[in-house]
Scaffold this motif. Structure first.
Motif, PDB file in Angstrom:
ATOM      1  N   UNK A  62       0.512  -1.314  -0.411  1.00 13.08           N
ATOM      2  CA  UNK A  62      -0.218  -0.003   0.000  1.00 13.08           C
ATOM      3  C   UNK A  62       0.945   0.972  -0.396  1.00 13.08           C
ATOM      4  N   UNK A  63       1.909   1.010   0.417  1.00 11.39           N
ATOM      5  CA  UNK A  63       3.060   2.509   0.667  1.00 11.39           C
ATOM      6  C   UNK A  63       3.874   2.876  -0.649  1.00 11.39           C
ATOM      7  N   UNK A  64       4.146   1.433  -1.541  1.00  8.36           N
ATOM      8  CA  UNK A  64       4.532   1.617  -2.550  1.00  8.36           C
ATOM      9  C   UNK A  64       3.571   1.814  -3.402  1.00  8.36           C
ATOM     10  N   UNK A  65       2.109   1.850  -3.421  1.00  7.62           N
ATOM     11  CA  UNK A  65       1.487   1.937  -4.224  1.00  7.62           C
ATOM     12  C   UNK A  65       0.896   4.100  -3.979  1.00  7.62           C
ATOM     13  N   UNK A  66       1.116   4.323  -3.180  1.00  9.06           N
ATOM     14  CA  UNK A  66       0.720   5.387  -2.584  1.00  9.06           C
ATOM     15  C   UNK A  66       2.076   6.074  -3.196  1.00  9.06           C
ATOM     16  N   UNK A  67       3.092   5.664  -3.042  1.00  3.14           N
ATOM     17  CA  UNK A  67       4.137   6.669  -3.423  1.00  3.14           C
ATOM     18  C   UNK A  67       4.041   6.114  -5.194  1.00  3.14           C
ATOM     19  N   UNK A  68       3.255   6.105  -5.894  1.00  6.75           N
ATOM     20  CA  UNK A  68       3.714   5.831  -7.053  1.00  6.75           C
ATOM     21  C   UNK A  68       2.920   7.116  -7.692  1.00  6.75           C
ATOM     22  N   UNK A  69       1.704   7.594  -7.251  1.00  9.59           N
ATOM     23  CA  UNK A  69       0.908   8.962  -8.140  1.00  9.59           C
ATOM     24  C   UNK A  69       1.943  10.035  -6.895  1.00  9.59           C
ATOM     25  N   UNK A  70       2.604  10.029  -5.854  1.00  8.82           N
ATOM     26  CA  UNK A  70       3.793  11.478  -5.749  1.00  8.82           C
ATOM     27  C   UNK A  70       4.903  11.159  -6.115  1.00  8.82           C
ATOM     28  N   UNK A  71       5.261  10.627  -6.947  1.00  7.78           N
ATOM     29  CA  UNK A  71       6.596   9.999  -7.604  1.00  7.78           C
ATOM     30  C   UNK A  71       6.317  11.196  -8.759  1.00  7.78           C
ATOM     31  N   UNK A  73       3.830  12.489  -9.681  1.00  7.35           N
ATOM     32  CA  UNK A  73       3.679  14.163  -9.409  1.00  7.35           C
ATOM     33  C   UNK A  73       4.495  14.828  -9.585  1.00  7.35           C
ATOM     34  N   UNK A  74       5.906  13.954  -8.731  1.00 11.12           N
ATOM     35  CA  UNK A  74       7.640  14.509  -8.334  1.00 11.12           C
ATOM     36  C   UNK A  74       8.023  15.061 -10.008  1.00 11.12           C
ATOM     37  N   UNK A  75       7.853  13.750 -10.418  1.00  6.86           N
ATOM     38  CA  UNK A  75       8.437  13.220 -12.402  1.00  6.86           C
ATOM     39  C   UNK A  75       7.623  14.904 -13.050  1.00  6.86           C
ATOM     40  N   UNK A  76       6.826  15.018 -13.110  1.00 10.94           N
ATOM     41  CA  UNK A  76       6.464  15.981 -13.683  1.00 10.94           C
ATOM     42  C   UNK A  76       6.337  17.361 -13.161  1.00 10.94           C
ATOM     43  N   UNK A 245       0.843  24.545 -20.792  1.00  6.02           N
ATOM     44  CA  UNK A 245       0.912  23.820 -19.460  1.00  6.02           C
ATOM     45  C   UNK A 245      -0.317  23.762 -18.683  1.00  6.02           C
ATOM     46  N   UNK A 246      -0.065  21.870 -18.026  1.00 10.45           N
ATOM     47  CA  UNK A 246      -1.117  21.769 -17.246  1.00 10.45           C
ATOM     48  C   UNK A 246      -1.292  20.890 -16.083  1.00 10.45           C
ATOM     49  N   UNK A 247      -1.393  22.134 -14.425  1.00 14.20           N
ATOM     50  CA  UNK A 247      -1.089  22.123 -13.564  1.00 14.20           C
ATOM     51  C   UNK A 247      -1.380  19.806 -13.562  1.00 14.20           C
ATOM     52  N   UNK A 248      -0.914  19.287 -11.961  1.00 15.44           N
ATOM     53  CA  UNK A 248      -0.900  17.974 -12.122  1.00 15.44           C
ATOM     54  C   UNK A 248      -2.612  17.378 -12.040  1.00 15.44           C
ATOM     55  N   UNK A 249      -2.897  18.318 -11.005  1.00 14.37           N
ATOM     56  CA  UNK A 249      -4.581  18.188 -10.380  1.00 14.37           C
ATOM     57  C   UNK A 249      -4.978  18.222 -11.920  1.00 14.37           C
ATOM     58  N   UNK A 389       1.869  14.768 -19.350  1.00 20.12           N
ATOM     59  CA  UNK A 389       1.035  13.913 -18.389  1.00 20.12           C
ATOM     60  C   UNK A 389       1.750  12.300 -18.398  1.00 20.12           C
ATOM     61  N   UNK A 390       2.708  11.604 -19.548  1.00 21.60           N
ATOM     62  CA  UNK A 390       3.211  10.562 -19.222  1.00 21.60           C
ATOM     63  C   UNK A 390       3.189   9.597 -18.004  1.00 21.60           C
ATOM     64  N   UNK A 391       3.845  10.284 -17.166  1.00 18.25           N
ATOM     65  CA  UNK A 391       3.883   9.914 -15.500  1.00 18.25           C
ATOM     66  C   UNK A 391       2.611   9.545 -14.775  1.00 18.25           C
ATOM     67  N   UNK A 392       1.944  10.466 -15.322  1.00 23.05           N
ATOM     68  CA  UNK A 392       1.117   9.972 -14.997  1.00 23.05           C
ATOM     69  C   UNK A 392      -0.354   8.756 -15.324  1.00 23.05           C
TER      70      UNK A 392
END
Length: 476
Positions: A62-71, A73-76, A245-249, A389-392
Motif C-alpha cells: 500500500x505504501x508503494x502504491x501511494x508513492x507511485x502518484x507522488x513520484x 507528481x514530482x516527475x511532472x 502547461x497543465x497542472x498535475x491536478x 502527462x505520461x508519468x501520470x
C-alpha cells in the motif's frame, strides 16, 4: 526536417533497445525474489507470526502504491537536465535501493522489534523501487514516436524482464532451497547432535538469504549502469510548440476521465492480482500442500524459462492478430492448468503445468505495457496541447495494481493465520493446506475471469490504433 529524415530519427538501434531492456531487468530480479520468497522468509526465517507478515506485505504494498502518484507528481515538476528528465531519478535512487533491499533480507539480533524492522525496510524498498520504475516505464514514450518501434522496444524490455524474473528466482531459489530443506524437514530419526545443530542451520539459512540479496544488488547496479550508458532520452516530440502547461491536478482529472485507460487499468488490475496470488503462495503450496518441497525451485525456473521463450511468440501473435486478442488467448491459458495442479499435485503434472503457465505469465507481462502506450497516444489525440502527462498514466496504473495486489497478499496471509498456520513447522494442519489450494486455484481463476470480462469493453482495436498512428503523424 524532411519526412524521411524524421522517420530515420525515430528508428531505434538494436543497441538502444537492448540497453533500454537491460534497465528493466534488475527491478524484476528483485521483484521475483520478493514475490516468490518474501512471505516464506518472513514466516519461517525471520519467524514473525502470520498476522505480522500479512501487515508487512499489505502496508508495504500500500505504501508503494501511494508513492507511485507522488513520484509521478514530482516527475511532472522535474526540469530537463543534460541526461533527460527521467534518467536522473533512476540513476539517483539505485544505490539507496540496493542498500534497502539488502537489509530487507537481514535478520536483526533483536526479536521484539523485527516486525517494525521489516515493515520499515519494505516500505523504504517500495518507495525507492517506485522512484526507479515509474520513470523507467514512462521512458517508453520518449524513445520513439513510431508505434512499431515502441512495441519492439517493449518486446525487448519484456524479454529482459522475464529473464530478470528468471534470474531472480534462480538466484534466490537455488541458493536458499537447500537451506529451507535443512531447516524445515529433518529426518524423523533425529539425533541429539542434530537437534543441537538446529541453531547452526538457522544461521546458515540467514546467511544464504543475505548472499542472495548481495548478488541481486550487484545485478541491479550493473544493469542500471548499462542503461544509463546506452539509452538517450528524447524530449517530448508529440506536442506542438504552442503547448499549454497543465497542472498535475488537471492532468489527473483528464487521465481519470479517459475511458480506454480506465478499462485497461481495471482489467489488468484483476489479472495482476491473480498472478500475484499464485506467485506469493506458490512456494508455500509446493512445500506444504503438494509435497514438492524438493522441486519448487526447479518448477519456478521451468515457468520462467517457458515465459522467456514465449515472449517472441506473443510479440508475433499481437502483431498478427492484435493486442486484445493476444491478451485473451494468452491469459486464459493459465486457468485450467492451475486447477489441474491443485487436483493432481504430483511432479509430472507440476512440470507440465509449469511449461503451460509460462505462456500466460509472458502474456500478462507483455500485453499491459504494450497496450498502455496506445492509450497514451489516444489521449494525445483527444488533448493535443497537453504536455507532461505520461508519468501520470504510468504512475497511477502501477498505483492501482500495486494497491490491489497489496490487499490480496495481506488478505491471503491473514487467511493462513486464521487457518492455523504454524510458523516453522514441517507440516501444516489440513485447513492451511485447503486454504493454499484455494489461493493457488479458485481465487486466481475468479480474478482472471473478472479481468477478461472488463477487457471486453476495451475500445482500442487494431483499426483504432492504426487511425491514431496516422493522426499523430499529421499532428507532428
Amino acid at each position: 526536417m524532411t519526412e524521411s529524415s524524421m522517420h530515420l530519427g525515430q528508428k531505434l538501434t538494436l543497441c538502444s533497445k537492448l540497453c533500454f531492456a537491460i534497465g528493466g531487468a534488475p527491478k524484476e530480479v528483485a521483484a521475483s525474489a520478493t514475490a516468490f520468497f518474501l512471505q516464506i522468509y518472513l514466516l519461517d526465517v525471520a519467524q514473525i507470526n502470520a498476522f505480522q507478515a500479512s501487515m508487512v506485505l499489505f502496508i508495504g504494498k500500500a505504501w508503494g502504491a501511494v508513492s507511485d502518484p507522488v513520484v509521478g507528481f514530482l516527475i511532472t515538476k522535474s526540469r530537463w537536465t543534460k541526461i533527460g528528465r527521467l534518467m536522473p531519478w533512476m540513476v539517483g535512487c539505485t544505490p539507496f535501493l540496493v542498500v534497502s533491499y539488502f537489509y530487507l533480507w537481514f535478520v536483526p539480533p533483536f526479536i521484539s522489534g523485527r516486525f517494525f524492522w521489516y515493515l520499515g525496510f519494505y516500505c523504504l524498498y517500495q518507495t525507492l523501487i517506485t522512484c526507479f520504475h515509474v520513470p523507467y516505464s514512462a521512458l517508453t514514450m520518449f524513445l520513439s514516436t513510431d508505434q512499431k518501434e515502441r512495441d519492439s522496444a517493449t518486446a525487448y524490455r519484456m524479454t529482459m524482464e522475464v529473464l530478470g524474473t528468471l534470474v531472480g528466482a534462480a538466484i534466490q531459489g537455488q541458493i536458499v532451497a537447500s537451506a529451507h530443506t535443512l531447516k524445515h524437514c529433518p529426518p524423523h530419526n533425529m539425533s541429539a547432535s542434530y537437534l543441537g545443530n538446529s541453531s547452526g542451520a538457522e544461521i546458515v539459512t540467514r546467511l544464504v538469504y543475505m548472499i542472495a540479496a548481495g548478488v541481486v544488488g550487484g545485478v541491479f547496479l550493473v544493469c542500471t549502469l548499462v542503461m544509463f550508458l546506452g539509452v538517450k532520452e528524447r524530449d517530448d516530440p508529440y506536442t506542438p510548440r504552442t503547448e499549454k502547461q497543465i497542472s498535475f491536478h488537471q492532468g489527473f482529472i483528464l487521465v481519470m476521465r479517459h475511458g480506454p485507460y480506465l478499462t485497461l487499468t481495471a482489467a489488468f488490475l484483476f489479472i495482476t492480482v491473480a498472478i500475484q496470488l499464485v506467485q506469493s503462495n506458490f512456494v508455500l503450496f509446493c512445500t506444504y500442500a503438494a509435497d514438492l518441497r524438493d522441486h519448487f525451485q526447479n518448477i519456478v525456473l521451468t515457468i520462467l524459462v517457458s515465459a522467456v521463450i514465449s515472449i517472441p511468440l506473443w510479440q508475433w501473435f499481437l502483431q498478427r492478430f492484435g493486442k486484445k486478442t493476444a491478451a485473451f488467448c494468452g491469459i486464459t491459458w493459465i486457468m485450467p492448468f492451475t486447477m489441474m495442479l491443485v487436483f493432481i499435485p504430483n511432479v509430472v503434472v507440476a512440470y507440465v503445468v509449469a511449461v503451460s503457465s509460462g505462456l500466460s505469465v509472458a502474456a500478462s507481462l507483455l500485453l499491459p505495457w504494450s497496450m498502455l502506450p496506445d492509450v497514451v497516444d489516444d489521449f494525445r489525440l483527444a488533448n493535443p496541447y497537453c504536455k507532461g502527462h505520461e508519468a501520470i498514466f504510468y504512475s497511477f496504473y502501477v498505483f492501482f495494481t500495486k494497491f490491489a495486489a497489496g490487499i490480496s497478499l495481506g488478505v491471503s496471509t491473514l487467511c493462513l493465520e486464521f487457518a492455523g498456520y504454524d510458523t516453522g513447522a514441517c507440516k501444516q494442519p489440513a485447513p492451511v493446506v485447503y486454504t493454499l489450494k484455494l489461493l493457488i486455484g479458485a481465487a486466481p481463476v475468479a480474478f482472471i475471469v473478472t479481468g477478461l470480462m472488463i477487457l471486453l469493453l476495451y475500445p482500442i482495436t487494431e483499426d483504432v490504433r492504426l487511425r491514431n498512428r496516422l493522426c499523430l503523424d499529421e499532428l507532428r
